[in-house]
Design an enzyme around this catalytic site. Sequence first.
Site, short mmCIF file in Angstrom:
data_model
loop_
_atom_site.label_atom_id
_atom_site.label_comp_id
_atom_site.label_asym_id
_atom_site.label_seq_id
_atom_site.Cartn_x
_atom_site.Cartn_y
_atom_site.Cartn_z
N LYS A 4 0.86 -1.18 0.00
CA LYS A 4 0.00 0.00 0.00
C LYS A 4 0.90 1.23 0.00
O LYS A 4 1.69 1.43 0.92
CB LYS A 4 -0.90 0.00 1.24
N ASP A 96 -14.61 3.35 9.50
CA ASP A 96 -14.81 3.40 8.04
C ASP A 96 -14.99 1.99 7.49
O ASP A 96 -14.43 1.63 6.46
CB ASP A 96 -13.64 4.10 7.35
#
Length: 200
Positions: A4, A96
């Site tokens: 990432k 989230d």
Amino acid sequence: VAVKKIMKPFSTPVLAKRTYRELKLLKHLKHENVISLSDIFISPLEDIYFVTELLGTDLHRLLTSRPLEKQFIQYFLYQIMRGLKYVHSAGVVHRDLKPSNILVNENCDLKICDFGLARIQDPQMTGYVSTRYYRAPEIMLTWQKYDVEVDIWSAGCIFAEMLEGKPLFPGKDHVNQFSIITELLGTPPDDVINTIASEN
């Protein structure tokens, strides 16, 4: 492995805090239903790379490709709740949770990822949380006073989406989102409404 990339994480204080928070949480959270961080490095351009285990897809891609059979829905929900129980027991609110933040491999093993908006439980929380379709009503009404229940709401929305094949509350904005929720669930009784305190 999966990598990432976080571009220019030190370019703003907000991005630096978010990156640091995610790194710190991933370093300490160790559970088979939570993505694990195996390494981290910084490029000469000051981009940060998180190295994690590789899972083939995410739940959002699965849901848009085909309907899920009931046994997969049960197994996925079980793993989501198991991962959340661990995260919450560590005093963390994800904030989230959505299908694209839930990774799945070819064996149907599931891992919760993307802790960039996660917070340690605190009596005063911030308002910038969760993708609208999965946002709990208490965040819309009293955005500074919420807890782990907002993740449970999001998990319920994901469960409904797995069953129906589409988002349960696809609001266009905050007002429309709340309207869709009350249309489906009904208006809370006055005694419940009277217990809601808002500082907004």
